[in-house]
Scaffold this motif. Sequence first.
Motif, PDB file in Angstrom:
ATOM      1  N   LEU A  75     -13.787  10.724  -8.712  1.00  0.00           N
ATOM      2  CA  LEU A  75     -13.375  10.172 -10.017  1.00  0.00           C
ATOM      3  C   LEU A  75     -14.532   9.316 -10.547  1.00  0.00           C
ATOM      4  CD1 LEU A  75      -9.774   8.917  -9.017  1.00  0.00           C
ATOM      5  CD2 LEU A  75     -10.345  11.075 -10.152  1.00  0.00           C
ATOM      6  N   PRO A  76     -15.581   9.944 -11.100  1.00  0.00           N
ATOM      7  CA  PRO A  76     -16.794   9.181 -11.454  1.00  0.00           C
ATOM      8  C   PRO A  76     -16.607   8.192 -12.602  1.00  0.00           C
ATOM      9  CG  PRO A  76     -16.998  11.494 -12.085  1.00  0.00           C
ATOM     10  CD  PRO A  76     -15.722  11.390 -11.345  1.00  0.00           C
ATOM     11  N   ASN A  77     -15.504   8.323 -13.349  1.00  0.00           N
ATOM     12  CA  ASN A  77     -15.361   7.450 -14.533  1.00  0.00           C
ATOM     13  C   ASN A  77     -14.616   6.145 -14.272  1.00  0.00           C
ATOM     14  OD1 ASN A  77     -16.786   9.225 -16.100  1.00  0.00           O
ATOM     15  ND2 ASN A  77     -14.944  10.462 -16.480  1.00  0.00           N
ATOM     16  N   ILE A  78     -14.202   5.918 -13.037  1.00  0.00           N
ATOM     17  CA  ILE A  78     -13.473   4.662 -12.786  1.00  0.00           C
ATOM     18  C   ILE A  78     -14.432   3.586 -12.274  1.00  0.00           C
ATOM     19  CG2 ILE A  78     -11.341   5.935 -12.303  1.00  0.00           C
ATOM     20  CD1 ILE A  78     -11.736   5.169  -9.330  1.00  0.00           C
ATOM     21  N   ILE A  95      -7.281  15.460   1.771  1.00  0.00           N
ATOM     22  CA  ILE A  95      -6.411  15.804   0.632  1.00  0.00           C
ATOM     23  C   ILE A  95      -6.937  15.174  -0.662  1.00  0.00           C
ATOM     24  CG2 ILE A  95      -4.751  13.872   0.703  1.00  0.00           C
ATOM     25  CD1 ILE A  95      -2.498  15.918   0.601  1.00  0.00           C
ATOM     26  N   ALA A  96      -7.962  14.324  -0.525  1.00  0.00           N
ATOM     27  CA  ALA A  96      -8.431  13.525  -1.675  1.00  0.00           C
ATOM     28  C   ALA A  96      -8.894  14.390  -2.846  1.00  0.00           C
ATOM     29  CB  ALA A  96      -9.565  12.596  -1.221  1.00  0.00           C
ATOM     30  N   GLY A  97      -9.637  15.479  -2.561  1.00  0.00           N
ATOM     31  CA  GLY A  97     -10.187  16.306  -3.632  1.00  0.00           C
ATOM     32  C   GLY A  97      -9.099  16.905  -4.509  1.00  0.00           C
ATOM     33  N   GLU A  98      -7.985  17.250  -3.901  1.00  0.00           N
ATOM     34  CA  GLU A  98      -6.892  17.855  -4.662  1.00  0.00           C
ATOM     35  C   GLU A  98      -5.980  16.774  -5.275  1.00  0.00           C
ATOM     36  OE1 GLU A  98      -4.405  20.403  -2.269  1.00  0.00           O
ATOM     37  OE2 GLU A  98      -3.207  21.014  -4.013  1.00  0.00           O
ATOM     38  N   HIS A 119       0.835  -1.214   0.000  1.00  0.00           N
ATOM     39  CA  HIS A 119       0.000   0.000   0.000  1.00  0.00           C
ATOM     40  C   HIS A 119       0.861   1.252   0.000  1.00  0.00           C
ATOM     41  CE1 HIS A 119      -2.366  -3.160   1.967  1.00  0.00           C
ATOM     42  NE2 HIS A 119      -3.449  -2.517   1.600  1.00  0.00           N
ATOM     43  N   ALA A 120       0.267   2.320  -0.558  1.00  0.00           N
ATOM     44  CA  ALA A 120       0.803   3.658  -0.295  1.00  0.00           C
ATOM     45  C   ALA A 120      -0.336   4.426   0.367  1.00  0.00           C
ATOM     46  CB  ALA A 120       1.233   4.339  -1.580  1.00  0.00           C
ATOM     47  N   TYR A 121      -0.041   5.062   1.508  1.00  0.00           N
ATOM     48  CA  TYR A 121      -1.037   5.904   2.188  1.00  0.00           C
ATOM     49  C   TYR A 121      -0.635   7.364   2.011  1.00  0.00           C
ATOM     50  CZ  TYR A 121      -3.130   8.590   5.963  1.00  0.00           C
ATOM     51  OH  TYR A 121      -3.773   9.584   6.671  1.00  0.00           O
ATOM     52  N   ILE A 122      -1.536   8.129   1.399  1.00  0.00           N
ATOM     53  CA  ILE A 122      -1.263   9.547   1.178  1.00  0.00           C
ATOM     54  C   ILE A 122      -1.936  10.321   2.308  1.00  0.00           C
ATOM     55  CG2 ILE A 122      -1.305  11.430  -0.519  1.00  0.00           C
ATOM     56  CD1 ILE A 122       0.026   8.739  -1.521  1.00  0.00           C
ATOM     57  N   ASP A 123      -1.113  10.810   3.212  1.00  0.00           N
ATOM     58  CA  ASP A 123      -1.604  11.501   4.411  1.00  0.00           C
ATOM     59  C   ASP A 123      -2.080  12.920   4.087  1.00  0.00           C
ATOM     60  OD1 ASP A 123      -1.839  11.763   7.303  1.00  0.00           O
ATOM     61  OD2 ASP A 123      -0.112  13.121   7.148  1.00  0.00           O
ATOM     62  N   GLN A 124      -2.840  13.489   5.003  1.00  0.00           N
ATOM     63  CA  GLN A 124      -3.328  14.864   4.763  1.00  0.00           C
ATOM     64  C   GLN A 124      -2.174  15.859   4.693  1.00  0.00           C
ATOM     65  OE1 GLN A 124      -5.675  16.487   7.996  1.00  0.00           O
ATOM     66  NE2 GLN A 124      -4.712  15.124   9.478  1.00  0.00           N
ATOM     67  N   ALA A 125      -1.016  15.520   5.311  1.00  0.00           N
ATOM     68  CA  ALA A 125       0.128  16.434   5.261  1.00  0.00           C
ATOM     69  C   ALA A 125       1.119  16.043   4.161  1.00  0.00           C
ATOM     70  CB  ALA A 125       0.822  16.446   6.623  1.00  0.00           C
ATOM     71  N   ALA A 126       0.638  15.365   3.138  1.00  0.00           N
ATOM     72  CA  ALA A 126       1.545  14.957   2.057  1.00  0.00           C
ATOM     73  C   ALA A 126       1.877  16.130   1.145  1.00  0.00           C
ATOM     74  CB  ALA A 126       0.893  13.849   1.231  1.00  0.00           C
ATOM     75  N   ASP A 127       3.062  16.100   0.574  1.00  0.00           N
ATOM     76  CA  ASP A 127       3.413  17.002  -0.529  1.00  0.00           C
ATOM     77  C   ASP A 127       2.818  16.350  -1.783  1.00  0.00           C
ATOM     78  OD1 ASP A 127       4.851  17.654  -2.932  1.00  0.00           O
ATOM     79  OD2 ASP A 127       6.385  18.624  -1.703  1.00  0.00           O
ATOM     80  N   LYS A 134       5.127  15.143  -4.702  1.00  0.00           N
ATOM     81  CA  LYS A 134       5.909  13.989  -4.242  1.00  0.00           C
ATOM     82  C   LYS A 134       5.009  12.745  -4.240  1.00  0.00           C
ATOM     83  CE  LYS A 134       8.827  15.360  -0.817  1.00  0.00           C
ATOM     84  NZ  LYS A 134       9.147  15.645   0.613  1.00  0.00           N
ATOM     85  N   ALA A 135       3.800  12.924  -3.726  1.00  0.00           N
ATOM     86  CA  ALA A 135       2.877  11.781  -3.602  1.00  0.00           C
ATOM     87  C   ALA A 135       2.513  11.217  -4.970  1.00  0.00           C
ATOM     88  CB  ALA A 135       1.615  12.211  -2.852  1.00  0.00           C
ATOM     89  N   VAL A 136       2.306  12.113  -5.958  1.00  0.00           N
ATOM     90  CA  VAL A 136       1.959  11.637  -7.307  1.00  0.00           C
ATOM     91  C   VAL A 136       3.133  10.860  -7.887  1.00  0.00           C
ATOM     92  CG1 VAL A 136       1.480  12.369  -9.684  1.00  0.00           C
ATOM     93  CG2 VAL A 136       0.280  13.475  -7.766  1.00  0.00           C
ATOM     94  N   GLU A 137       4.320  11.424  -7.774  1.00  0.00           N
ATOM     95  CA  GLU A 137       5.492  10.781  -8.378  1.00  0.00           C
ATOM     96  C   GLU A 137       5.767   9.406  -7.746  1.00  0.00           C
ATOM     97  OE1 GLU A 137       9.860  12.312  -9.808  1.00  0.00           O
ATOM     98  OE2 GLU A 137       8.582  13.648  -8.651  1.00  0.00           O
TER      99      GLU A 137
END
Length: 434
Positions: A300-303, A271-274, A232-240, A243-246
């Motif tokens: 993400l309605p198309n997935i 952070i999900a919306g952004e 898993h990767a967990y993207i925290d609310q304090a993520a950059d 960096k998280a995308v890469e």
Amino acid sequence: MTIVEVAPSLVSIAEKTRAAASKLAILSTEAKNEAIAAIAQGLESAREEILQANVADCQAAAAEGIAKPLYKRLQLDEHKLRDAIAGVRDVGKLADPIGKVQIHRELDTGLVLKRISCPLGVLGIIFEARPEAAIQIVSLAIKSGNGVILKCGKEAVRSCEAIVKAIKQGLSQTAVSPDAVQLLTTREETVGLLKLDKYVDLIIPRGSNSFVRFVQENTRIPVLGHADGICHAYIDQAADINKAVEITVDAKIQYAAACNAIETLLVHQAIAGEFLPKVAAALAANHVELKGDQRTLEILPNIAPATEVDWETEYSDLILSVKIVDSLEDAIAHINQYGSRHTDAIITENIATAESFFGLVNSAGVFHNCSTRFADGFRYGFGAEVGISTQQMPPRGPVGLEGLVTYKYQMTGNGHIVASYTGSNAKAFIHRDL
Ligand SMILES: NC(=O)C1=CN([C@@H]2O[C@H](COP(=O)(O)OP(=O)(O)OC[C@H]3O[C@@H](n4cnc5c(N)ncnc54)[C@H](OP(=O)(O)O)[C@@H]3O)[C@@H](O)[C@H]2O)C=CC1
Ligand SMILES: N[C@@H](CCC(=O)OP(=O)(O)O)C(=O)O
């Protein structure tokens, strides 16, 4: 179980491996390093033959409709082979793990205890259709003084036969007998191997959870399980976010069939919306199919929708499930419930949050702000790896030389007896480390 049930040819292979391993166990570091250099040379000399065998394996697998990521794993091009041979030479340069004094202690005057590392004996390693794994495993086995019986995945038989032939050819000029390395190719032989407790000291199955369990339930030989990677990767609310995308893209696509690729992305709701639209675009550009929980679908309605089954699935392919969580605690609970204790990452700029993740996620690898794809023996500086242990007991994570040794206690006295240390006039021990 008795060895009577096993094919005589397999017993004979095991006997030869055991005999060769006994001699290998006491060879000097120089002699083992010469053997490793000869293996590298043997592989280099047989380069054309190995690559041709691999082309034949790949053609046959393609005709059978093998999935693309698994095809990539089977394929051994010139670069992969060159890197694998360089890896053999790197293992030659590593410190010898055998003969290390781990404890040296004076128990009493003239009574001295040492604990010394020594080889396990004969390893039985069952692995998937990944030819360069055979090269890595053999180099580690020889350097750690162990004989090895390999069983490769069925799609890689021609490649592994060519590799083992080249290795034996190289060893034939050295102090290590070519019998120290053997290759099995059928499932029947695998079942027979599990019964050879008289000759084999450790079985390492690299495969699915159910296969590792099958092995554990059908052998008396100790098993070091290298099972699935539901990472898993967990993207925290304090993520950059950048960096998280890469990191997410690398952890998913850099080698999708590897067990250390991520299968599920957990995203903090704040952070999900952004984050999600950005990561979805980057993943789509790399042909990754997404599946999301209900809250993810709202962004993400198309997935496609993800179901319970997705959280426990290792796709080994360009597919990623996504779930929005309310907190770090929810992310950790999800990982500990559905993960396979392989490797899990948190992306956050908050050090305290990362430390909580390190402490509470019960996996062999817990990573902060980097890709799960770093879970690898070569990248850890082990030279190579036998695979990635998903067991709770050590060795855990990438298994290198240190994972292939055991130890002996050596005691030297001068007529010392235990009775002197018991009763009313018992002598006291010194217990002084030397
Ligand atoms: N932790 C780690 O280091 C690793 C983990 N894995 C995990 O393994 C899983 C599956 O990988 P995959 O490539 O599909 O490997 P497979 O399960 O196809 O094969 C792995 C090996 O197990 C053998 N095998 C599988 N099932 C049986 C059985 N019932 N009886 C006898 N032998 C069997 C295969 O033999 P045959 O090919 O002849 O059928 C092959 O040698 C994934 O979850 C992956 O993550 C894989 C590699 C490393
Ligand atoms: N160490 C490897 C991954 C571990 C492994 O052996 O995975 P697999 O592709 O399942 O055989 C790597 O990062 O390439």
